[in-house]
Design a protein around this motif. Structure first.
Motif, PDB file in Angstrom:
ATOM      1  N   LEU A  86       0.775  -1.154   0.079  1.00 35.94           N
ATOM      2  CA  LEU A  86       0.061   0.084  -0.049  1.00 35.94           C
ATOM      3  C   LEU A  86       0.797   1.368   0.014  1.00 35.94           C
ATOM      4  O   LEU A  86       0.435   2.487  -0.184  1.00 35.94           O
ATOM      5  CB  LEU A  86      -0.929  -0.130   1.214  1.00 35.94           C
ATOM      6  CG  LEU A  86      -2.061  -1.186   1.246  1.00 35.94           C
ATOM      7  CD1 LEU A  86      -2.977  -0.936   2.277  1.00 35.94           C
ATOM      8  CD2 LEU A  86      -2.764  -1.151  -0.093  1.00 35.94           C
ATOM      9  N   LEU A  87       2.111   1.184   0.280  1.00 39.30           N
ATOM     10  CA  LEU A  87       3.125   2.341   0.161  1.00 39.30           C
ATOM     11  C   LEU A  87       3.264   2.675  -1.215  1.00 39.30           C
ATOM     12  O   LEU A  87       3.831   3.912  -1.576  1.00 39.30           O
ATOM     13  CB  LEU A  87       4.515   2.207   1.037  1.00 39.30           C
ATOM     14  CG  LEU A  87       4.269   2.187   2.502  1.00 39.30           C
ATOM     15  CD1 LEU A  87       5.629   1.642   3.235  1.00 39.30           C
ATOM     16  CD2 LEU A  87       3.751   3.739   2.914  1.00 39.30           C
TER      17      LEU A  87
ATOM     18  N   LEU B 222      -5.551   5.676  -1.653  1.00 39.09           N
ATOM     19  CA  LEU B 222      -5.811   4.887  -0.346  1.00 39.09           C
ATOM     20  C   LEU B 222      -6.938   5.333   0.293  1.00 39.09           C
ATOM     21  O   LEU B 222      -7.651   4.750   0.741  1.00 39.09           O
ATOM     22  CB  LEU B 222      -4.568   5.302   0.592  1.00 39.09           C
ATOM     23  CG  LEU B 222      -3.044   4.540   0.053  1.00 39.09           C
ATOM     24  CD1 LEU B 222      -2.155   4.822   1.244  1.00 39.09           C
ATOM     25  CD2 LEU B 222      -3.455   3.033   0.167  1.00 39.09           C
ATOM     26  N   LYS B 223      -7.267   6.858   0.255  1.00 38.97           N
ATOM     27  CA  LYS B 223      -8.520   7.407   0.784  1.00 38.97           C
ATOM     28  C   LYS B 223      -9.657   6.635   0.046  1.00 38.97           C
ATOM     29  O   LYS B 223     -10.642   6.272   0.604  1.00 38.97           O
ATOM     30  CB  LYS B 223      -8.329   8.864   0.535  1.00 38.97           C
ATOM     31  CG  LYS B 223      -7.595   9.475   1.424  1.00 38.97           C
ATOM     32  CD  LYS B 223      -7.491  10.970   1.208  1.00 38.97           C
ATOM     33  CE  LYS B 223      -6.611  11.987   2.097  1.00 38.97           C
ATOM     34  NZ  LYS B 223      -6.513  13.347   1.940  1.00 38.97           N
TER      35      LYS B 223
ATOM     36  N   ALA C  99       1.325  10.443   5.949  1.00 40.39           N
ATOM     37  CA  ALA C  99      -0.198  10.241   5.680  1.00 40.39           C
ATOM     38  C   ALA C  99      -0.621   8.787   5.170  1.00 40.39           C
ATOM     39  O   ALA C  99      -1.686   8.415   5.535  1.00 40.39           O
ATOM     40  CB  ALA C  99      -0.575  11.280   4.778  1.00 40.39           C
ATOM     41  N   GLN C 100       0.324   8.407   4.483  1.00 37.93           N
ATOM     42  CA  GLN C 100       0.099   6.868   3.766  1.00 37.93           C
ATOM     43  C   GLN C 100      -0.072   5.978   5.160  1.00 37.93           C
ATOM     44  O   GLN C 100      -0.991   4.947   4.939  1.00 37.93           O
ATOM     45  CB  GLN C 100       1.027   6.482   2.960  1.00 37.93           C
ATOM     46  CG  GLN C 100       0.910   7.391   1.479  1.00 37.93           C
ATOM     47  CD  GLN C 100       1.985   6.784   0.578  1.00 37.93           C
ATOM     48  OE1 GLN C 100       3.140   7.289   0.823  1.00 37.93           O
ATOM     49  NE2 GLN C 100       1.692   6.195  -0.502  1.00 37.93           N
ATOM     50  N   LEU C 101       0.889   5.996   5.852  1.00 37.95           N
ATOM     51  CA  LEU C 101       1.066   5.095   7.117  1.00 37.95           C
ATOM     52  C   LEU C 101      -0.393   5.086   7.819  1.00 37.95           C
ATOM     53  O   LEU C 101      -0.964   4.210   8.417  1.00 37.95           O
ATOM     54  CB  LEU C 101       2.131   5.179   8.005  1.00 37.95           C
ATOM     55  CG  LEU C 101       3.375   4.723   7.214  1.00 37.95           C
ATOM     56  CD1 LEU C 101       4.602   5.224   8.122  1.00 37.95           C
ATOM     57  CD2 LEU C 101       3.437   3.268   6.966  1.00 37.95           C
TER      58      LEU C 101
ATOM     59  N   LEU D  42       9.009   2.940   3.234  1.00 30.19           N
ATOM     60  CA  LEU D  42       9.610   1.654   2.343  1.00 30.19           C
ATOM     61  C   LEU D  42      11.031   1.533   2.274  1.00 30.19           C
ATOM     62  O   LEU D  42      11.622   2.815   2.133  1.00 30.19           O
ATOM     63  CB  LEU D  42       8.982   2.140   0.825  1.00 30.19           C
ATOM     64  CG  LEU D  42       9.197   0.893   0.043  1.00 30.19           C
ATOM     65  CD1 LEU D  42       8.071  -0.278   0.389  1.00 30.19           C
ATOM     66  CD2 LEU D  42       8.355   1.221  -1.427  1.00 30.19           C
ATOM     67  N   ARG D  43      11.695   0.563   2.387  1.00 28.39           N
ATOM     68  CA  ARG D  43      13.143   0.312   2.187  1.00 28.39           C
ATOM     69  C   ARG D  43      13.505  -0.337   1.119  1.00 28.39           C
ATOM     70  O   ARG D  43      12.503  -1.295   0.549  1.00 28.39           O
ATOM     71  CB  ARG D  43      13.796  -0.103   3.597  1.00 28.39           C
ATOM     72  CG  ARG D  43      13.321   0.754   4.879  1.00 28.39           C
ATOM     73  CD  ARG D  43      13.818  -0.165   6.032  1.00 28.39           C
ATOM     74  NE  ARG D  43      12.747  -1.114   6.075  1.00 28.39           N
ATOM     75  CZ  ARG D  43      12.836  -2.260   7.195  1.00 28.39           C
ATOM     76  NH1 ARG D  43      13.804  -1.945   8.142  1.00 28.39           N
ATOM     77  NH2 ARG D  43      11.811  -3.054   7.018  1.00 28.39           N
ATOM     78  N   GLU D  44      14.747  -0.528   0.606  1.00 27.26           N
ATOM     79  CA  GLU D  44      15.225  -1.462  -0.487  1.00 27.26           C
ATOM     80  C   GLU D  44      14.626  -2.844  -0.184  1.00 27.26           C
ATOM     81  O   GLU D  44      14.202  -3.476  -1.187  1.00 27.26           O
ATOM     82  CB  GLU D  44      16.529  -1.251  -0.862  1.00 27.26           C
ATOM     83  CG  GLU D  44      16.811   0.206  -1.169  1.00 27.26           C
ATOM     84  CD  GLU D  44      18.410   0.308  -1.705  1.00 27.26           C
ATOM     85  OE1 GLU D  44      19.156  -0.682  -1.660  1.00 27.26           O
ATOM     86  OE2 GLU D  44      18.840   1.313  -2.245  1.00 27.26           O
ATOM     87  N   ALA D  45      14.991  -3.114   1.094  1.00 32.06           N
ATOM     88  CA  ALA D  45      14.826  -4.655   1.312  1.00 32.06           C
ATOM     89  C   ALA D  45      13.366  -4.893   1.416  1.00 32.06           C
ATOM     90  O   ALA D  45      12.984  -6.008   1.300  1.00 32.06           O
ATOM     91  CB  ALA D  45      15.212  -4.934   2.914  1.00 32.06           C
TER      92      ALA D  45
END
Length: 866
Positions: free
Chosen positions: A132-133, A140-141, A528-530, A643-646
């Protein structure tokens, strides 16, 4: 040349002829043995490379950038399957089946496990626990609002264990519904289109083979076809769907035939093989080298037999053939080899190697030509028989009278006299034709578009053009398709934090339609996304879907449930039409769903009922599994941080994050970058932002330009080498001009023909420039050698004219055979080389003798100095 002092070169050739005559066996067995060893070594050691990297030297800056991209991102070569029809849903279902099969095979230990990073849709389960990120905040809304609005219907759906139970609950809700506005009623009304799509997919699942793909979780939210297509890689409003995969090997060129056949077996289509073009080019060069050698052999044989027919002994015939024809052969061979060796001075590695191989091959062929061939001729029965008769002539007897010319030679001589007696008319006609060709020659363009070189009807080219056109059209419409093309530039960025700035500058360029990377997602503020993700998790936490078994559907029970719902829908439509006629959309949805149910019930009992029951069971299982997996993904979303690369899915991480941590930014053009103008503008603009930008458009731009410039340079170097070698041979600037005159005129006629026939220069036929010079100049050399020997421009009745004519015709036939090739580049090369060889030969056998005739008249038929 018998009446002049023997030159050093002629004395060497005379000595060679005597050695060959006396010790002919020395030159036969060893050379056949050496040829056998070479054949063995070739079969054992020679390899054929179809890697494009071997064509361009790594000293080129743009190619170093491309090789660096390949090292950093080794999986950039995609295999793409394109699905096309006028039915987007049919395309989607096929893509689902193909993608699922590739996914299964990519995880199995089997001979067909040759592909990885299969990508055909970007749904939530594929994107992982932080899917969802990747979704914009506005979407998302909308998702949260849809989940809340459809929650009553979703909860009913979650309590069902099969489709019959779902439709039964819908019937119960319709019977119990009142006219008040409440969440349950609004959810049901909003779900009517989704129910209709499920019913339609049920019917379609019975008529299409294989495991039926479900409509996905979008069906529960009433999303339309456009929203569903957004999850896939589509073009032209769903007419084209794409499935991408990567080979497990390092590069696409290294894929063995088993991988290619497996891909073609799975997709039903073949992809363009760039290595085939290189293979055709190499075979053509081999044929050209053989043709040049055979031409020299033919000249020597013709001269030898002419001397024998004139009554000479075998030693005299061989000596005169080697000395007289040999000088022209040596000069012609060295000038042609010099033309090829001059290609080594260009910057294109493939052309350099071609020049060295072809030039060296010609010089190697010269050795057996001047030793093995005369030795074999001396063993010929006919030659020995004539020689034996000549040896029996008493000493002091007069030499035999030369026999009359054969009828064919006499006919050729009469034809030749027609233009030899009219040199001014011949030169005037040649000048007129040259003027007309010059007008057409200036109109011949250079076509840089490599698609125009491919075979007519090749599926990969057809679909490439369709994708280009679809990408060109969709950037200005409102279809929701992404404004991305099939070719893109590539920019490597040291870290994710630097990506947004580069992206912003690239997006501002007039030729850029869009960019794609992971840097934006990795550096964005996800606060806001979280928060929205936490709310979505809270809304879906209590929803649990049961595991539905993969078993056939009870057609009787299912039909009964549908029949009951069908009647209720009719009553509901009548009631709404009576009490709220303004609700036209609701009436339309109720009526449409009722018609779809009637069609499904009718289809269930047509044909093989057991097969229908199995297919409906498979569809039911796929639908509930898809919805369950999606909601479990929503419930399991990681809202702990950004979000991270992993966190990136493997298919995205392998594509956008390099082995050393650098990030890739893909830059998509607005225009068709196969065409030179848009290609040049696009490359220049993105390199103004990122000087080391690479990618297919950049490679095409520099590759084709380097190829064109290298062949033009090769033609210049070849011309210079030929002028020098011809001057060394004749020691006269006038003779150099005469030797090159037919080449210049023939080349002009050739380009004029291209203008008339509408054949442009392209990266395939541009190689004719140095080759026409090298091939055409040998005609002039042989004619001038014969003229110096006999002081007459007549050729067709002699061995030289016959050799030039037959050699030219066979060369034309050899190149002309390429005209029937499917590859349009090879076809155009065949046309240009066949016409160029013909025009140079015609000019050499008409215009050059005309000039020599006029020169003889001016010098009083005295032998001009060479």
């Amino acid at each position: 040349m018998a009446d002049s002092p023997a030159s050093f070169f002629s004395r060497v050739l005379q000595r060679l002829a005597l050695v060959v005559h006396r010790h002919r066996t020395w030159f036969i067995a060893p050379q056949f043995l050496l040829a056998g060893l070479c054949v063995w070594f070739t079969v054992a050691r020679l390899e054929f490379s179809v890697d494009r990297n071997d064509l361009v030297g790594s000293e080129q800056a743009y190619h170093r950038n491309f090789l660096e991209l390949k090292r950093e991102f080794p999986g950039q070569d995609d295999l793409v399957a394109i699905v096309e029809s006028d039915d987007p849903e049919k395309n989607r279902q096929f893509v689902e089946r193909l993608g699922a099969r590739l996914d299964r095979e990519s995880t199995q230990v089997s001979p067909t496990n040759l592909f990885t990073d299969v990508f055909y849709k970007g749904d939530l389960p594929l994107m992982g626990p932080k899917a969802l990120l990747f979704v914009p905040e506005s979407d998302l809304k909308e998702m949260l609002s849809a989940i809340r609005g459809f929650r009553p219907f979703i909860e009913q759906f979650s309590r069902a264990t099969n489709l019959a139970a779902v439709f039964h609950q819908v019937s119960v809700q319709i019977r119990s519904a009142d006219r008040s506005s409440n969440a349950a009623n609004e959810s049901l009304v909003g779900a009517l289109p989704a129910l209709e799509r499920i019913v339609q997919r049920c019917r379609e699942s019975m008529v299409r083979p294989g495991i039926p793909p479900s409509p996905g979780v979008d069906a529960l939210f009433g999303a339309g076809p456009e929203a569903e297509r957004a999850r896939y890689v589509t073009f032209d409003r769903g007419r084209l769907y794409l499935v991408n995969a990567k080979a497990r090997l390092a590069t696409l060129e290294e894929i063995p035939k088993t991988a290619q056949s497996s891909w073609e077996r799975l997709t039903g289509r073949q992809h363009a093989k760039t290595g085939r073009e290189l293979e055709n080019d190499l075979k053509w060069h081999q044929g050209d080298l053989s043709g040049r050698a055979v031409e020299r052999f033919r000249e020597l044989i013709a001269e030898t037999k002419q001397e024998v027919n004139l009554g000479q002994t075998d030693v005299t015939a061989i000596t005169r053939a080697i000395v007289n024809t040999g000088q022209g052969i040596f000069t012609g061979c060295f000038t042609t080899a010099g033309a090829f060796f001059a290609m080594a001075l260009t910057d294109f590695r493939g052309i350099q190697e071609m020049g060295v191989i072809s030039g060296g091959g010609l010089l190697i062929c010269l050795v057996p030509m001047m030793t093995l061939l005369p030795a074999l001729l001396l063993r010929e029965k006919g030659l020995r028989r004539v020689a034996a008769g000549n040896d029996a002539t008493p000493t002091g007897a007069s030499a035999p009278v030369a026999p009359a010319l054969p009828a064919a030679a006499d006919w050729r001589c009469r034809l030749e006299r027609f233009w030899l007696d009219r040199p001014w008319w011949v030169l005037g006609a040649g000048a007129t034709l040259s003027a007309l060709c010059a007008v057409q020659a200036v109109r011949v363009p250079f076509d840089y578009n490599l698609l125009n070189m491919q075979s007519d009807g090749l599926s990969s080219v057809i679909f490439e053009k369709k994708l280009v056109e679809a990408a060109r059209i969709r950037k200005d419409d409102a279809s929701g398709d992404r404004a991305q093309g099939v070719l893109f530039g590539a920019v490597m960025v040291p870290s994710a934090t630097e990506v947004p700035a580069i992206e912003a500058r690239l997006k501002a360029l007039p030729t850029v339609a869009g960019v794609d990377s992971m840097g934006h997602y990795l550096t964005q503020d996800s606060t806001a996304q979280l928060e929205l993700i936490r709310k979505i998790r809270a809304e879906t936490r209590a929803i649990r879907f049961p595991v539905v078994p993969d078993a056939p559907v009870d057609l009787g029970a299912f039909s009964q449930r549908l029949w009951g719902l069908q009647g209720l829908l009719a009553l509901a439509a009548d009631e709404v039409a009576r009490t709220a006629p303004e609700e036209k959309e609701l009436i339309r949805n109720l009526t449409s769903l009722r018609a779809a149910i009637a069609d499904l019930r009718s289809s269930m009992f047509r044909g093989d009922r057991e097969a229908n029951a199995r297919q409906l069971g498979r569809f039911q299982h796929a639908l509930f599994r898809d919805i369950r997996d999606t909601f479990e993904t929503l419930q399991g979303q990681d809202d702990s941080g950004g979000l991270r690369e992993a966190d990136l899915p493997a298919v995205l991480r392998n594509r956008f994050v390099g082995v050393s941590g650098r990030h890739l930014v893909l830059v998509y053009p607005k225009e068709d970058v196969w065409e030179r103008g848009p290609q040049e503008r696009f490359v220049k603009e993105i390199q103004s932002v990122a000087p080391r930008a690479t990618g297919t458009p950049v490679q095409l731009y520099y590759y084709t330009e380097l190829l064109k410039v290298s062949y033009v340079e090769a033609a210049g170097w070849a011309l210079g080498a030929i002028v020098l070698l011809v001057f060394v041979h004749f020691r006269s600037p006038v003779q150099v001009f005469l030797a090159l005159f037919p080449v210049a005129v023939g080349a002009l006629w050739m380009v004029g023909f291209m203008g008339i026939a509408g054949i442009p220069f392209n990266p395939a036929n541009i190689m004719t420039l140095p080759l026409v010079i090298g091939i055409g100049v040998t005609n002039g050399i042989h004619i001038l050698n014969r003229f110096a020997e006999e002081r007459t421009p007549a050729l067709l009745g002699k061995s030289t004219g016959k050799a030039v004519l037959i050699s030219g015709l066979t060369t034309i036939a050899g190149f002309g055979s390429l005209i029937i090739a499917d590859h349009r580049g090879i076809r155009s090369l065949g046309w240009v080389m066949a016409v160029g060889t013909a025009t140079c030969m015609i000019a050499a056998m008409t215009l050059l003798p005309a000039l020599l005739t006029l020169r003889s008249r001016q010098t009083g038929n005295r032998r001009p100095g060479i």
